[in-house]
Design a protein around this motif. Structure first.
Motif, mmCIF file in Angstrom:
data_model
loop_
_atom_site.group_PDB
_atom_site.id
_atom_site.type_symbol
_atom_site.label_atom_id
_atom_site.label_comp_id
_atom_site.label_asym_id
_atom_site.label_seq_id
_atom_site.Cartn_x
_atom_site.Cartn_y
_atom_site.Cartn_z
ATOM 1 N N VAL A 43 113.582 -8.248 4.065
ATOM 2 C CA VAL A 43 113.145 -9.119 2.961
ATOM 3 C C VAL A 43 113.796 -8.706 1.634
ATOM 4 C CG1 VAL A 43 110.967 -9.869 3.971
ATOM 5 C CG2 VAL A 43 111.052 -7.699 2.732
ATOM 6 N N LYS A 44 114.875 -7.936 1.720
ATOM 7 C CA LYS A 44 115.618 -7.570 0.519
ATOM 8 C C LYS A 44 116.578 -8.719 0.199
ATOM 9 C CE LYS A 44 118.812 -4.106 -1.368
ATOM 10 N NZ LYS A 44 119.765 -3.021 -1.028
ATOM 11 N N HIS A 45 116.029 -9.762 -0.424
ATOM 12 C CA HIS A 45 116.805 -10.968 -0.668
ATOM 13 C C HIS A 45 117.906 -10.707 -1.699
ATOM 14 C CE1 HIS A 45 113.632 -12.736 1.626
ATOM 15 N NE2 HIS A 45 112.732 -12.600 0.669
ATOM 16 N N ASP A 46 118.975 -11.473 -1.614
ATOM 17 C CA ASP A 46 120.128 -11.325 -2.497
ATOM 18 C C ASP A 46 119.713 -11.542 -3.951
ATOM 19 O OD1 ASP A 46 122.488 -11.436 -3.896
ATOM 20 O OD2 ASP A 46 123.384 -13.047 -2.702
ATOM 21 N N PRO A 47 119.801 -10.518 -4.805
ATOM 22 C CA PRO A 47 119.349 -10.679 -6.196
ATOM 23 C C PRO A 47 120.145 -11.716 -6.967
ATOM 24 C CG PRO A 47 120.524 -8.598 -5.925
ATOM 25 C CD PRO A 47 120.313 -9.155 -4.548
ATOM 26 N N PHE A 48 121.377 -11.974 -6.548
ATOM 27 C CA PHE A 48 122.210 -12.930 -7.280
ATOM 28 C C PHE A 48 121.815 -14.383 -7.013
ATOM 29 C CE2 PHE A 48 124.831 -9.110 -7.427
ATOM 30 C CZ PHE A 48 125.145 -9.076 -8.784
ATOM 31 N N LEU A 49 120.841 -14.589 -6.123
ATOM 32 C CA LEU A 49 120.291 -15.933 -5.946
ATOM 33 C C LEU A 49 119.294 -16.284 -7.053
ATOM 34 C CD1 LEU A 49 119.670 -15.991 -2.074
ATOM 35 C CD2 LEU A 49 121.593 -16.989 -3.348
ATOM 36 N N LEU A 50 118.839 -15.278 -7.787
ATOM 37 C CA LEU A 50 117.947 -15.523 -8.919
ATOM 38 C C LEU A 50 118.733 -16.130 -10.083
ATOM 39 C CD1 LEU A 50 115.825 -12.266 -8.810
ATOM 40 C CD2 LEU A 50 114.881 -14.577 -8.694
ATOM 41 N N VAL B 291 110.868 -8.265 -10.583
ATOM 42 C CA VAL B 291 112.077 -8.899 -11.127
ATOM 43 C C VAL B 291 113.010 -7.834 -11.704
ATOM 44 C CG1 VAL B 291 112.981 -10.556 -12.816
ATOM 45 C CG2 VAL B 291 110.872 -11.082 -11.577
ATOM 46 N N ALA B 292 112.455 -6.857 -12.417
ATOM 47 C CA ALA B 292 113.273 -5.757 -12.953
ATOM 48 C C ALA B 292 113.964 -5.006 -11.814
ATOM 49 C CB ALA B 292 112.398 -4.811 -13.776
ATOM 50 N N PHE B 293 113.264 -4.841 -10.703
ATOM 51 C CA PHE B 293 113.829 -4.167 -9.534
ATOM 52 C C PHE B 293 114.999 -4.967 -8.958
ATOM 53 C CE2 PHE B 293 113.442 -2.892 -4.918
ATOM 54 C CZ PHE B 293 113.853 -1.579 -5.091
ATOM 55 N N LYS B 294 114.895 -6.297 -8.996
ATOM 56 C CA LYS B 294 116.010 -7.127 -8.520
ATOM 57 C C LYS B 294 117.231 -6.947 -9.423
ATOM 58 C CE LYS B 294 115.778 -8.992 -5.342
ATOM 59 N NZ LYS B 294 115.808 -8.498 -3.955
#
Length: 545
Positions: free
Chosen positions: A30-37, A177-180
């Protein structure tokens, strides 16, 4: 099917694969790609520029636990990434209040900031971000609160609540969010090798549990593994705070975060300044950590005293307003950093929506708590012609109004309640049983151990509740200095007895021997002088018809 299997099935976990994924959360899955945010690429690019040019970064946090955890997380990570001279600004509840303010931007400018990185705030701070830009200060927003249709005038606004992105999970907290952002920076900068970011999960877990976001998907995995990090006691501040709070590190669970560490950290912002809590989180050695933790303990003890005094005074007013459907109580001198907690206690006691208002001269500030079909935010909107400002959501809201208007406010919110023609709202306050049982045969240590595997508990994954459909009261004992706690011995149809305990119990919990009852409870293990016994945490009890 065992009782534990029945509980899992009741939670929709019907297959072996679903149960394994739930009971053993996979961080990588569940470590989703942060660049999708939204705007994550812009945020990373601006931070890389700041690092290359040696710019001064100020992390603009918040005084709640989520904001503090996110601030500490970025301070830690930015240090590892090689950013120099990073500082933090935590607004004061009594000076700046929530979010960015013009005055706070001036303070950040005086700190020499070239770049502000917000955590847990900023999505609606249009004027403040524009003002910072006019001073030559860029802003990167990281936040999770509700948004407007257009983002603020920041260099980047990273918030899963914005539309137009494909990030698969939207209920992250501010620390999440900061973690992403940290995960995204890992792909571009050296200093925090892949996998090492997991040592930050203790802070993510703290923010996630205390901000009461849904414990599903990424949040569940982050909290599950964050609790494992906490058990390792890598962070001196949290190690010291657990010691002060009497929490055994190897036993730490989500309940300890929400009801042990959380209140102690929150007390700082409620009474003085949340900087005390941040000092604890970022302490580098044991002595600093212990001093900061003892300060938080002292403030929390003081907070409890203030809270109890306000609650007693509010109860006197509540009795006089017994016919009101919505309780509106007020007084001068009530600390507005504490009244929100008192509002929740009043809801619990009187089973009504509550507005509790602290009068400060000609202006008054209030906090609301509600439940069921009555929205606190809708009530505030319904009287917006007689208030100065207000807002919130269904379960909680804030309001500012002229002190002279409190009487009108009380009348109008009760009229609004009546206009909704609501019925049987108390049902929303009752526990919901996962499984009904007719005896205590499977209430044993094995069940309690299995239930612990369902941790972390919280929003979206409450601790399982059992309902015994018929039991007789064998004995009742009042406990506590004022007899406010109760211990019941309940006997099932097969004569097996289970002790049930409730602290600060309502009067209807004090049942007499011989009463036939239905009881809702959570199984626990009590250890006293080396003897372990399985008991029930009594949540609700009614007489059988």
């Amino acid at each position: 099917m065992t009782l534990f299997e029945q509980i899992l099935t009741a939670r929709g976990l019907t297959t072996r694969a679903a149960r394994q994924a739930f009971l053993q959360p996979d961080y990588m899955a569940v470590k989703h790609d942060p660049f999708l945010l939204p705007d994550m690429k812009k945020a990373v690019a601006r931070l890389k520029q700041a690092r290359q040019q040696g710019e001064k970064i100020v992390i603009y946090g918040d005084y709640d636990i989520d904001g503090l955890s996110a601030t500490a997380l970025l301070l830690d990570a930015f240090g590892k990434f090689g950013f120099e001279g990073v500082d933090a600004f935590i607004p004061n509840r009594f000076v700046e209040g929530y979010g960015m303010t013009m005055g706070a931007v001036d303070k950040v400018r005086d700190m020499g900031a070239d770049l502000i990185v917000t955590v847990d705030t900023g999505s609606l701070c249009y004027a403040e971000i524009a003002y910072a830009a006019s001073l030559g200060i860029d802003t990167v927003v990281t936040d999770h609160h509700n948004v407007a249709e257009t983002p603020p005038p920041s260099v980047a606004a990273v918030n899963p609540k914005f539309s137009g992105h494909t990030y698969p999970f939207r209920d992250l907290c501010g620390a999440g969010v900061a973690f992403k952002l940290v995960q995204a920076l890992q792909t571009e900068l050296d200093g925090l090798p892949d996998g090492y970011e997991k040592w930050l999960l203790d802070l993510v877990a703290l923010g996630t549990v205390c901000d009461i976001v849904t414990l599903a998907d990424e949040n569940r995995a982050n909290v599950y593994w964050g609790l494992e990090v906490l058990k390792k006691q890598q962070r001196p501040g949290l190690k010291a705070l657990m010691a002060v709070a009497g929490i055994e590190p190897e036993q730490v669970n989500a309940r300890h975060l929400g009801f042990g560490l959380g209140p102690r950290m929150n007390a700082a912002g409620r009474l003085e300044t949340a900087q005390h809590a941040l000092d604890m989180l970022v302490a580098c050695n044991g002595m600093e950590a212990l001093a900061a933790s003892e300060k938080l303990e002292e403030l929390n003890t003081k907070r409890r005293g203030i809270q109890d005094a306000i609650f007693e005074e509010a109860c006197v007013q509540a009795e006089e307003l017994a016919d009101d459907r919505v309780l509106v109580v007020s007084s001068s001198g009530w600390n507005h950093g504490v009244i929100g907690i008192v509002a929740s206690k009043l809801v619990e006691k009187y089973k009504k929506p509550v507005f509790i208002i602290g009068e400060r001269g000609e202006e008054a500030t209030g906090s609301a708590r509600s439940f069921g079909d009555f929205s606190a935010a809708d009530a505030v909107r319904a009287v917006d012609d007689i208030i100065i400002k207000g807002g919130g959501h269904g379960a909680a809201a804030g309001v500012t109004l002229a002190t002279g208007k409190i009487g009108d406010f009380r009348r109008r919110v009760n009229e609004f309640y009546d206009s909704l023609q609501l019925t049987n709202q108390e049902r929303y306050l009752l526990p919901r049983a996962d499984v009904e049982i007719d005896d205590f045969s499977e209430i044993d240590e094995e069940l309690v151990a299995n239930l612990a595997k369902m941790e972390p508990f919280g929003n979206g994954n409450p601790e399982p509740v059992l309902k015994i459909t018929r039991a007789s009261v064998l004995s009742m004992r009042r406990m506590g200095a004022d007899g406010q706690h109760v211990k019941l011995a309940l006997r099932d149809k097969n004569s097996k007895v289970l002790q049930m305990l409730a602290f600060n119990a309502p009067e209807e919990f004090f049942r007499e021997p011989g009463d036939e009852v239905v009881a809702w409870f959570q199984p626990t293990v009590n250890e006293w002088q080396g003897v372990r016994t399985v008991e029930g945490r009594l949540l609700h009890i009614i007489l059988l018809d």
